[in-house]
Design an enzyme around this catalytic site. Structure first.
Site, short mmCIF file in Angstrom:
data_model
loop_
_atom_site.label_atom_id
_atom_site.label_comp_id
_atom_site.label_asym_id
_atom_site.label_seq_id
_atom_site.Cartn_x
_atom_site.Cartn_y
_atom_site.Cartn_z
N LYS A 260 -2.71 4.81 14.69
CA LYS A 260 -3.30 5.14 13.39
C LYS A 260 -4.03 3.90 12.88
CE LYS A 260 -1.97 4.73 9.16
NZ LYS A 260 -3.28 4.36 8.59
N GLY B 179 0.07 -5.38 9.63
CA GLY B 179 -0.32 -5.09 8.25
C GLY B 179 0.50 -5.95 7.30
N SER B 180 0.64 -5.48 6.08
CA SER B 180 1.30 -6.30 5.07
C SER B 180 2.82 -6.29 5.24
CB SER B 180 0.95 -5.76 3.69
OG SER B 180 1.41 -4.42 3.57
N THR B 181 3.45 -7.30 4.67
CA THR B 181 4.91 -7.39 4.74
C THR B 181 5.55 -6.21 4.01
OG1 THR B 181 4.86 -9.76 5.05
CG2 THR B 181 6.87 -8.86 4.09
N GLY C 9 5.40 -3.28 6.27
CA GLY C 9 6.34 -3.55 7.37
C GLY C 9 7.76 -3.20 6.97
N GLU D 103 3.68 -7.45 12.91
CA GLU D 103 2.82 -8.62 12.63
C GLU D 103 2.41 -8.50 11.17
OE1 GLU D 103 2.46 -10.96 14.70
OE2 GLU D 103 3.13 -9.99 16.54
N CYS E 275 -4.90 -12.72 8.33
CA CYS E 275 -3.46 -12.97 8.13
C CYS E 275 -3.16 -14.45 8.20
CB CYS E 275 -2.67 -12.22 9.19
SG CYS E 275 -3.19 -12.57 10.86
N GLU F 295 0.53 -13.93 -1.13
CA GLU F 295 -0.60 -13.80 -0.22
C GLU F 295 -1.74 -13.16 -1.02
OE1 GLU F 295 -0.59 -10.75 2.90
OE2 GLU F 295 -1.52 -12.18 4.26
#
Ligand code: NAD
Length: 487
Positions: free
Chosen positions: A183, A236-238, A241, A259, A293, A390
């Site tokens: 996706k 993607g973002s934390t 995740g 990641e 990132c 971030e």
């Protein structure tokens, strides 16, 4: 020959790609061009039924094609043909990527696409070289570790480097003998769809690469929670995740490569080559409008050289020319969306209200696209919001230190540990830095990846679990089985 093009020209085929065929879906999410804000297409949202169809297609293709059981060199050869087709179709892929994303046409051709083709070759070549092991046991027995593919890997990618991220996920998964359901970000799906089509043209059996379009909460959730997805590979973002970890824990146990985000420091010691450091730092925060990132967004400079460094940085960061990504003269990227630019500006304003001093930028650019001025903030404490969060935009903070220990303490982020830069001419100090900084990658007297695909990338702390690139990424797509035979 010019690379510039008319953004109305590319044909944006918006549908899912399942079993080698396009499957239509009604465009549900409006898509805007970040370079000028124009609405230009729509993205369908796959629900559970479409995701299930893609997973079934992947399982069927694995069974009927022999992809995981063939002589591994056959996988290598098919993937090498795929890499060649990616190179051959670079211009078309670049156009499909450039319009919806923040990537610039010239950087895509010379950088992202050429590198992605190389990385696919790198993984293809591992297929018949990386295996299991014969291990020492007592002389009455024989021990082996054999490895096998997982089956169907569910991959999810972000919008900031769509082709590169798709290559990082699909390359090792396919080389290792798996099928993939991927996706892409709902903001940038078109180049990934074309890559999938090219995989079939290259002779990779239809159904091994499937693309489902949609957002995270609906499509992403259905994918990561699907019982026949044997492994999840996410970039993607934390925050996303963590949501994926929770969903996987709720629906079953499966391995995950995550990641995630970063807030990477760049330490400039007093003995550094200041011109080199300034150049690397400015490039790292200007590249893709700071939307990487590994953006080295926290500069930590020795007090004795901080003034000179700040002057060089403000010069290097000024005079950026915003423009359409499809114009090859453009060198500066917009934020991905109006929302993201508003978030960047909100964080900068909050940082100022917490005491930050503005050395450059801190404004939206006067342009129809979502551009933000490269921004340099100083006088920031370790708990200033611009140091903690971030930002994912062109925003640098500058902090100063007196001792090496102080520099390492400032570099240590409570949440993130993705990458770090160190600038010093003293080899002992540089080597001490490696041991003192908690990050998955340390760059010394440089910043950013090279084309050495053997070096894995991944984060410490909440920047992630597992690695992309390198042998690690290949092995993460196979599971091991221990065998002990009594003789
Ligand atoms: P994002 O997390 O919003 O979205 C990434 C992808 O995840 C998208 O495809 C999105 O649709 C999907 N998603 C979102 N929520 C989900 C959920 N609950 N379940 C399943 N899928 C979900 O991130 P983004 O804004 O697209 O990308 C920027 C972020 O990605 C930054 O934090 C950046 O640091 C990170 N990133 C990390 C790396 C790395 O290698 N560590 C590389 C690139 C980007």
């Amino acid at each position: 020959m010019t690379l510039s093009f008319d953004p109305a020209k590319p044909e944006f085929r918006s549908g899912h790609f399942i079993g080698g065929e396009f499957v239509a879906g009604a465009p549900e999410l409006a898509m805007h061009r970040p370079s000028d804000g124009a609405e230009f297409a729509g993205c369908p949202v796959a629900g559970e039924a479409i995701v299930d169809q893609a997973v079934i297609a992947a399982k069927d293709a694995l069974k009927s094609s022999g992809w995981s059981t063939c002589r591994p060199r056959e996988r290598t050869n098919a993937m090498l043909r795929w890499a060649d087709l990616i190179d051959k179709n670079a211009e078309e892929l670049a156009r499909l990527e450039c319009v919806p994303s923040t990537r610039l046409i010239n950087q895509l051709i010379a950088g992202d696409i050429a590198v992605t083709a190389e990385q696919i070759r790198f993984f293809a070549e591992l297929a018949d070289k990386e295996g299991g092991d014969v291990v020492p046991t007592d002389s009455g027995s024989f021990g082996m570790i054999v490895t096998e593919p997982y089956g169907v890997v569910g991959a999810i990618t972000p919008w900031n480097f769509p082709i590169s991220m798709a290559g990082w996920k699909m390359g090792p998964a396919l080389a290792a003998g798996n099928a993939v359901v991927l996706k892409p970000s709902e903001m940038t799906p078109f180049s990934t769809l074309r890559m999938a089509e090219l995989s079939v043209e290259a002779g990779i059996p239809a159904g091994l690469v499937n693309i489902v379009l949609g957002d995270g909460p609906v499509t992403g959730n259905a994918l990561t929670g699907h019982p026949d997805i044997a492994k999840v590979s996410f970039t993607g973002s934390t925050g996303a995740g963590s949501a994926i970890m929770a969903n996987v824990a709720r629906t079953g146990i499966k391995p995950m490569t995550l990641e995630l985000g970063g807030k990477s420091p760049q330490i400039v010691f007093a003995d550094a080559d200041i011109a080199l450091a300034a150049d690397c730092i400015a490039r790292s925060i200007l590249f893709n409008g700071g939307q990487a990132c590994v953006a080295g967004s926290r500069v930590i400079a020795h007090a004795s050289i901080a003034g000179e460094l700040a002057e060089r940085l403000t010069t290097l960061m000024s005079g950026q020319k915003p423009g359409p990504g499809w114009d090859e003269a453009t060198t500066y990227s917009p934020c991905i969306s109006a929302r993201q630019r508003a978030r960047v500006h909100g964080l900068v304003q909050a940082a100022i209200s917490e005491g930050a001093e503005v050395l450059a930028g801190a404004r939206e650019m006067d342009h129809p696209g979502y551009f933000y001025e490269p921004t340099l903030l100083t006088n920031v404490s370790q708990d200033n919001i611009a140091v903690r969060e971030e930002v994912f935009g062109p925003v640098l903070t500058l902090q100063t230190f007196e001792s090496d220990e102080e520099a390492f303490a400032l570099a240590d982020h409570p949440t993130y540990g993705l990458a770090a830069g160190v600038y010093s001419r003293d080899v002992s100090r540089a080597l001490r830095s490696i041991k003192s900084i908690a990050a998955g990658t340390i760059w010394i007297n440089r910043y950013g990846r090279s084309r050495d695909h053997i070096l894995p990338t991944g984060g410490y702390k909440s920047s992630g679990i597992g690695k992309d690139l390198g042998r690690d990424a290949y092995h993460a797509n196979r599971r091991s089985k221990s065998v002990l035979i009594d003789l």
